[in-house]
Design an enzyme around this catalytic site. Structure first.
Site, PDB file in Angstrom:
ATOM      1  N   TYR A   1       0.845  -1.199   0.000  1.00 21.06           N
ATOM      2  CA  TYR A   1       0.000   0.000   0.000  1.00 21.06           C
ATOM      3  C   TYR A   1       0.875   1.242   0.000  1.00 21.06           C
ATOM      4  CZ  TYR A   1      -4.279   2.627   1.078  1.00 21.06           C
ATOM      5  OH  TYR A   1      -5.356   3.472   1.039  1.00 21.06           O
TER       6      TYR A   1
ATOM      7  N   TYR B   1      -5.613   5.645  -7.111  1.00 12.78           N
ATOM      8  CA  TYR B   1      -5.851   5.543  -5.672  1.00 12.78           C
ATOM      9  C   TYR B   1      -7.265   5.037  -5.480  1.00 12.78           C
ATOM     10  CZ  TYR B   1      -6.751   7.017  -0.858  1.00 12.78           C
ATOM     11  OH  TYR B   1      -7.097   7.054   0.470  1.00 12.78           O
TER      12      TYR B   1
END
Lengths: 366, 395
Positions: free
Chosen positions: B298, B348
């Site tokens: 991430y 994102y």
């Protein structure tokens, strides 16, 4: 046709005319003006000036042998020099500007007209934002360039750090002596309404409001309020009294910050507070640049301070700059009232004498 | 806690993935993005909407399960669950789906996340407009917002500054993560930054957002939706596609855990939540870092990618700065990460697009395929209670 009202919402229609957005979009696809012709062919002397100024030591731009070793037929021009070949020179630019200043009317190119429309709508400032170049082949001495440019895109109204404005993308197509395309370039500018300095009278008038002159003197926008609960309000009450309070377990004495309802050490729900000495060190810090919120001054230093009692807290540090702030700096708390209800601890670096053992607790005066 | 084996590991699978385009202005409602993504994921799986009986999303998602169910003609739902803590929820959606399937509560569970995060409510704008209705979550911001510490970038930067100070890592080491992500995005047509790689020099020259983070240390903001379909491995083997086995899935919150601001415990050089997830992933899968061919870590901000490499055991503490050198995290390196371009390069999507890339790597269908992938590791949002996954081939 009526004059556009600069104070009107830029996206709304002005009476009797098309909307601003409609007018802006009508420019898309138009040529920005006459073809740019390179005054000189691509040449080695100018390449030398460029790489000298840029500090570029790549030999393929000046050394035939090195260029051939790199797989080229001979020396090539630095690719990013592309636009330099068609620049019209300082004097030509100045003469055009002076003529405009004298009010000499020249037939406006679509680009001039587009700028005029945006100027009228209040977007009077301009800044170049980015440039993408795409090369079909390396340029070599002797190439003679021409460039045509078209208005590629005009954005809707955008909020930016500089102010509200419209992005304008211009597309330039570069051709050589054989009319072959050698490169294309997208060049983007922002035409924007300059943002008045924070705290100024103009800043108080929200975009789109009709009048700035009658607005009352603006107060600085307030800092974000803390959400207060029964668990944390003592801290902010203490700050108003210029005390830096730390929550303490009434049972086992463990200090804790941020405050919690109970002690993780002994599970007691009883607590009181102690007043911290206010001495500590910078454990970590940041320097905020974006986004810029009107309540704060930027660049803004925010530190994580480790108090000598052992707990840490986030707070601002004054008397320190982005260049001088450092982990390990000894600091001492002070307090600043930001408005009628919000007073916060603000740390300052400890002066040398205090750092060397004078534990008077006095903050540095500056 | 029992880490010996989670009963769903090796018995459940991801059988479908679907996503909208990733854009800066979708021009559609968030609900429509969610419905499109779920529809595509079900088509990918070869499963009819009427067979779906469970749904999982983020508590921060605005799209109720029943809206999607009505939109696609699903029938009765027997399992619906939402996971908290922002991007930390990502891999946990798969875990909850797998738990529901393994326990028999549901047969086919869809996990989804969709938002107009760029054209609508932007997280990067900060919390300055958050109404201070007093509760434990809003009160948490009392320790940051009044001082101007308002955005996720700023919260991460505070820890990162300390990490750089302690480990000797530099902004260039952070930049190597951005360069790798953008290199991978450059060859991924779905990526926003397709054909737009960056150099380390460009990373260094990009403006400060919050020191020590440059603009190019920060992920983009995206409009879009992503969905994934989970069912039993047994069922998966009867479907047209290649099953992607859930070999491990875990959630974790660390000691002293805060929401993006775990500043008060330990040395700011670790991620307690990821340490918890890592321990569970390795113990329940029986695998070790050496068994992983590619990872999706991430990457809302580059520093926590370095932290994760350390917490997951791909390198020692403080050694990530050496691990990321010489293209080791790029395609062809020892551990290619974020082969879709990550959240810096592709989109994102709160990490859900990263799970889809893990699925593609195991299927062998990534545009940046790593050779011979047997096990791919995926993580969710860091700095918050989080989750992780190991996905593998069906043997």
């Amino acid at each position: 046709m009526s004059e556009p009202d600069p104070a009107a919402d830029a996206s709304a229609s002005t009476e009797g005319g098309p909307s601003l957005d409609g007018r802006l979009q009508s420019f898309v696809g138009l040529s920005t003006g006459p073809t740019h012709r390179a005054p000189d062919p691509v040449n080695l002397p100018m390449i030398r000036h460029w790489i000298e100024a840029m500090g570029d030591r790549n030999p393929v731009y000046v050394d035939e042998e090195a260029a051939r070793a790199a797989g080229f037929a001979g020396i090539i021009a630095p690719p990013t020099m592309l636009q330099a070949w068609i620049m019209r020179g300082l004097r030509t630019s100045q003469e055009a500007d002076e003529a405009r200043a004298r009010g000499v009317e020249t037939p406006g190119s679509p680009n001039d007209q587009l700028m005029a429309v945006l100027d009228e709508a209040g977007f009077t400032s301009v800044v170049a934002t980015n440039c993408d170049q795409h090369y079909e082949r390396p340029l070599v001495p002797g190439d003679r360039l021409e460039a045509t440019s078209t208005i590629d895109a005009v954005s809707g109204e955008k909020k930016t750090g500089l102010g509200v404005g419209h992005f304008i993308t211009t597309r330039l197509e570069f051709t050589d002596q054989d009319d072959q395309v050698v490169a294309t370039m997208l060049f983007r500018i922002l035409k924007f309404r300059p943002r008045p300095p924070a705290g100024s009278r103009e800043a108080a008038a929200a975009p789109g409001t009709q009048s700035t002159l009658q607005a009352p003197p603006a107060e600085r926008p307030k800092r974000p309020r803390p959400a207060l609960t029964q668990d944390n309000s003592f801290f902010f009450e203490g700050a108003r009294q210029h005390k830096l309070l730390i929550q303490r377990c009434a049972e086992c004495g463990t200090l804790r910050h941020p405050p919690r309802p109970s002690c993780a050490n002994c599970r007691s729900f009883d607590w009181d507070t102690v007043t911290a000495s206010g001495r500590g060190t910078i454990y970590s810090y940041v320097v905020n640049h974006y986004p810029q919120v009107p309540a704060f001054d930027y660049p803004l230093v925010v530190a994580l301070v480790e108090l000598e009692e052992g707990t840490r807290l986030v707070a601002n540090v004054s008397g320190i700059t982005p260049d001088t702030v450092a982990i390990g700096t000894a600091v001492q708390v002070g307090f600043e009232a930001f408005d009628d209800v919000l007073t916060l601890p603000v740390f300052r670096p400890v002066v040398a004498s205090a750092a060397s053992g004078d534990a008077s607790g006095e903050t540095r005066k500056s | 806690m029992s880490d010996a084996r989670h009963s769903f590991t090796g018995n459940t699978a991801i059988v479908g993935i679907g996503a909208t385009e990733f854009s800066k202005e979708s021009g559609r409602s968030e609900l429509r993005l969610a419905v499109e993504a779920v529809d595509l994921a079900l088509r990918d799986a070869g499963i009819e909407p009427g067979e779906v009986d469970g749904m999982v999303t983020f508590s921060s998602d605005t799209n109720p399960e029943i809206e999607i169910a009505r939109s696609l003609g699903m029938g009765e739902l027997t399992f619906f669950s939402r996971i908290h803590y922002g991007g930390g929820a990502g891999c946990a959606t798969i875990q909850q789906a797998a738990m529901a399937v393994q326990s028999g509560v549901a047969d086919v569970v869809v996990c989804y996340r969709a938002f107009n995060e760029r054209s609508g409510n932007r997280f990067g704008a900060g919390v300055q407009n958050r109404p201070p209705a007093p509760n434990a979550e809003t009160a948490n911001f009392a320790w940051y917002a009044p001082f101007g510490l308002l955005t996720p970038a700023q919260w991460v930067a505070m820890a990162a500054q300390r990490y750089l100070h302690v480990t000797g890592a530099t902004s260039e080491d952070l930049g190597r993560v951005a360069v790798a992500d953008r290199k991978h995005a450059a060859t991924n047509p779905k990526a926003w930054f397709y054909e737009k790689p960056i150099t380390l020099e460009e990373h260094q020259a990009s403006r400060w957002i919050v020191e020590p983070l440059h603009l190019l240390d920060c992920c983009q903001e995206t409009d879009g939706g992503q969905a994934l379909v989970v069912t039993s491995l047994e069922r998966a083997r009867d479907l047209p596609g290649t099953p992607v086995v859930i070999e491990a899935a875990a959630q974790g919150a660390g000691p002293g855990q805060e929401m993006m601001t775990s500043y008060y415990y330990d040395d700011l050089c670790g991620l307690g939540e990821m340490a918890s997830v890592a321990r569970q992933l390795w113990q329940t899968s029986g695998l070790s870092p050496a068994d992983i061919q590619t990872a999706v870590l991430y990457d809302h901000f580059t520093p926590y990618v370095l932290y994760q490499l350390e917490e997951l055991g791909f390198c020692g503490k403080g050694e990530a700065k050496d691990f990321v050198k010489d293209g080791n995290i790029e395609l062809g390196g020892g551990l290619p990460i974020n082969t879709h371009g990550g959240q810096l390069g592709e989109a994102y999507l709160h990490g859900m697009n990263g799970i889809a890339e893990g699925v593609r790597q195991v299927r062998g269908s990534s545009v940046n395929q790593v050779p011979d992938v047997h096990h791919a590791l995926v993580t969710a949002g860091t700095g918050v209670p989080t989750s992780g996954l190991i996905l593998g081939v069906d043997r």
